[in-house]
Design an enzyme around this catalytic site. Structure first.
Site, PDB file in Angstrom:
ATOM      1  CB  SER A  72       4.429   8.332   8.171  1.00  0.00           C
ATOM      2  OG  SER A  72       3.944   7.376   7.121  1.00  0.00           O
ATOM      3  CD  GLU A  88       7.930   1.994  11.289  1.00  0.00           C
ATOM      4  OE1 GLU A  88       7.506   2.729  10.477  1.00  0.00           O
ATOM      5  OE2 GLU A  88       8.915   2.453  12.201  1.00  0.00           O
ATOM      6  CG  HIS A 115       4.186   3.649  10.464  1.00  0.00           C
ATOM      7  ND1 HIS A 115       5.466   3.892   9.782  1.00  0.00           N
ATOM      8  CD2 HIS A 115       3.143   4.235   9.932  1.00  0.00           C
ATOM      9  CE1 HIS A 115       5.037   4.870   9.084  1.00  0.00           C
ATOM     10  NE2 HIS A 115       4.006   5.355   9.248  1.00  0.00           N
TER      11      HIS A 115
END
Length: 310
Positions: free
Chosen positions: A155, A244, A274
């Site tokens: 991320s 996602e 995610h």
């Protein structure tokens, strides 16, 4: 590995409730951090993991190895510098220790997890500066060659890994061995098309983007590395689930990297969430994704010809 293979529907239901509460832009950042750290106890660390606290680039870090401590010098098997996710505002050693430990076991390398400074207390470029200095210390003081160190992250940590590699190449002539990116947030300027996925929401991600930017320049490629120079980056593996919010951005990044001549491996899961890799100890498909990532990193850090000499 001490794993618990939960059914995917059960895992999704439980995590959906947890993340709707913890990753909420209405909560103070410090409370979000505390809640995430508390929930991380369910993410088991593999047996035989050794964790050593140290300082790296002037920031706290953890050196994680599979089996006994290997000393303070460079590991002949190479290293992974892992940059945790959390929107640049949350996340810690606790939330990512299980994933980092699995990478240590499955790559055979030493994994360093960096406690880089978080927004909004420390906006851009604080985290990028910390990651740069950590990598440089691994080279200049610990004794690794740049091509013995892979950069990995999820991320926001994936975006930070990409930005760090760009800066290392441009300013120091150091090309890491590889990039291992789990659903990288490569351009915080982009607004998600949907309201939320199982883990993150559009309001929360916008709050994170604003906190990280602070008074900085949103056009700075260090903040949005997708817009920066991609030519010359090392082999890169990107993993993302099709559900996602960041899926379309990852697809865009893959296309841009390939257009720049970067060797890219790209896998899209279906039915996870995610950064499900954080729950690899709980869900078998997530564990399988971590194994694939580890194999890629190991091959990049230790080419077959080198491993055959051992």
């Amino acid at each position: 590995m001490r794993d618990i293979n939960l059914p995917l529907p059960l895992a999704r239901a439980v995590l959906h409730s947890i993340f709707r509460i913890t990753l909420n832009q209405r909560l103070p950042w410090r409370l979000q951090r505390l809640l995430l750290d508390a929930g991380a106890v369910a993410q088991l660390v593999p047996a035989g993991t050794h964790v050593h606290r140290l300082s790296l680039g002037g920031r706290p870090a953890e050196r994680i190895t599979a089996g006994p401590e290997r000393g303070h010098g460079a590991d002949a098997r190479g290293a992974v510098l892992y940059l945790h996710g959390g929107g640049y505002a949350v996340g810690s050693f606790a939330t990512h220790r299980s994933l980092a430990a699995r990478l240590a076991h499955e790559t055979g390398c030493t994994v360093y997890v960096l406690g880089y400074r978080l927004a909004p207390e420390h906006p851009f470029p604080a985290g990028l500066d910390d990651a740069e200095m950590a990598f440089l210390e691994l080279v200049e003081s610990v004794g690794y060659r740049p091509d013995q160190i892979a950069l990995a992250g999820d991320s926001a940590g994936g975006g930070l890994s990409l930005a760090t590699a760009q800066r290392l190449i441009a300013q120091h002539g150091h090309t890491p061995a590889a990039l291992g990116l789990i659903a990288p947030w490569a351009d915080p300027n982009q607004i998600p098309e949907r309201e939320r996925d199982l883990v993150i929401s559009r309001p929360w991600s916008r709050a994170c983007a604003a906190a990280y930017l602070g008074n900085g320049d949103a056009s700075d490629p260090g903040y949005a590395p997708l817009t920066g120079k991609l030519h010359g980056l090392p082999p890169t593996y990107i993993q993302v689930d099709k559900s996602e919010l960041l899926h379309s951005q990852c697809v865009e990044l893959v296309a841009a990297l390939r257009a720049a001549g970067v060797h890219v491996r790209f896998t899209e899961s279906q039915g996870l969430w995610h950064v499900a890799q954080l729950q690899a100890a709980l869900v078998e498909p997530a564990a399988a994704a971590v194994t694939e990532l580890a194999e890629f990193l190991r091959e990049a850090i230790q080419p077959v010809s080198m491993r055959e000499l051992k």
